[in-house]
Design an enzyme around this catalytic site. Sequence first.
Site, short mmCIF file in Angstrom:
data_model
loop_
_atom_site.label_atom_id
_atom_site.label_comp_id
_atom_site.label_asym_id
_atom_site.label_seq_id
_atom_site.Cartn_x
_atom_site.Cartn_y
_atom_site.Cartn_z
CD GLN A 170 36.09 46.06 49.03
OE1 GLN A 170 36.42 46.34 47.89
NE2 GLN A 170 36.92 46.23 50.04
CG HIS B 34 52.25 43.22 46.25
ND1 HIS B 34 51.50 42.10 46.02
CD2 HIS B 34 51.36 44.21 46.57
CE1 HIS B 34 50.22 42.37 46.22
NE2 HIS B 34 50.11 43.64 46.54
CG ASP C 294 46.66 43.36 49.78
OD1 ASP C 294 47.65 44.05 50.06
OD2 ASP C 294 46.26 43.20 48.61
CG ASP D 158 41.80 49.75 52.16
OD1 ASP D 158 42.41 49.37 51.15
OD2 ASP D 158 40.63 49.39 52.42
CG ASP E 26 36.89 58.86 49.85
OD1 ASP E 26 36.53 58.01 49.03
OD2 ASP E 26 37.30 60.00 49.53
CB ALA E 27 42.31 57.77 49.41
CG ASP F 290 48.02 48.54 45.34
OD1 ASP F 290 47.74 48.34 44.15
OD2 ASP F 290 48.25 47.61 46.15
#
Length: 502
Positions: free
Chosen positions: A238, A268, A292, A312, A346-347, A364
């Site tokens: 990205q 959050h 983040d 992540d 990769d989840a 999330d």
Amino acid sequence: MNKKLHALLLISVFVVATCGLIYELIAGTLASYLLGDSVTQFSTIIGVYLFSMGIGSWVSKYFEKNIIYWFIQLEILVGIVGGTSSTILFLVFESVASFRIILYSLVGLTGILVGLEIPLLMRILKDRYEFKDLVSRVFTFDYIGALLASLVFPLLLIPYLGLVKTSYLVGILNISVALMVCLNFKKEIKAATYLQTSAIISIIGLLVGFVYANNITSYAESLTYTDTIIYSKSTPYQRIILTKKGKVLRLFLNGNLQFSSDDEYRYHEALVHPALQALPYAKNVLIMGGGDGLAVREILRYPQIRSVTLVDLDKGMTTLFKSNSILLSLNKRSLLSPKVTVINADAFTWIRAQKRKYDFIVVDFPDPSNYSVGKLYTNAFYKLAKGVLSPNGIMVVQSTSPYVAPKSFWTVDKTLRSVGLHTIPYHNFVPSFGEWGYIMATQGQPYVKPKYFLPGMKFISTGSLNQMLYFPPDMAKVETEVNKLNNQALVKYFEDEWAAVL
């Protein structure tokens, strides 16, 4: 033709093939950054590019004389068009309504020029080999070049150079081939001096672009973002942009706002505390997405938490939020806590191999705007997540807007229920995003609303939670399909609903 010249032309095949595929990858990546939906962008760009190559190959039959001259001219032109394409597209994205027309015109032009290259090279080499050997050698070098391009583009070029510098570098390589061929065949070319001069001037121009690529990118992005850009980086996954205006920070991924520091606490706090405050025994937490560290910050408020596993995909994202001083202040150094383990994977792949149970799971991920993200909202993924959720645990999923995109929101709810989870939908207002939705899911036990929340909250309270659990008629439940890997209904809902308001 001597062996040296023949070897040079075969090397040219290799370089031409490598550069041609990289131009295609650049166009697809840039389109997915700017337009979203990477599957659609890559699919259409590959189709247009290959079709245009076919046109170029067909047109090559009309080049009957001075084949070497035309090949050199062609390489110079390919280098100029391909080398400057990403700069042109970045610059016109915000200022030209017909961005897609310019995008596909550049892809088509590049494809036609690349389609001309190999046929002309084969005609130059035809007197050196028998036909079967000629085809064998040319296509061998062609396919090897394509393999090299597919490896160096994601592993080296994008992480270390970015799209704009990569374009200029590849353009320089193309024109360097033209210059080398010109120097070695100058006795057979009438306008050799003109071609050499054109190649050298073009290389110098692209070198200037390469040197000032960061300035070009910054200027182009300044046309898109009204606030001052303080950080920008392209990762293999990205484009990360961080802007600042006064004290307000905003994070954009591929042009989409992820948070604004003046109201992210609303998002959050709502994401974490309605569930975690109801789990006084919770010790082990899993977060998927959320690189983040802002959700981690909220979780670490609870002293009983022993471990937080953050999964992540993008190492560039988590590294930024573990090292930038401004962001460390925002997430309270949460990713540096000894309780936190950061895993860049990769989840979907990662969770398949997990046997550990977690008391609280936070999902999330970015919004399901394309199929690569949409797979993380499918019943297949939620079944895997259910498998690592402890019997009395709670999972919470960010679920886009129940006001703007009610079908998308209720699709997430229905998909969670389809794998046997009990759902508790809720929503709240985040000024940067509007009305936003979340869904808690349990293995079946009833959700007991907390009687109080930790001190120091800016937004969440027992009163606000009651409002969050109520859905007025304009956000009422609607009938949708279950989101499956083989239909990705959610992505279609999301595209249709958000397209209506953008």
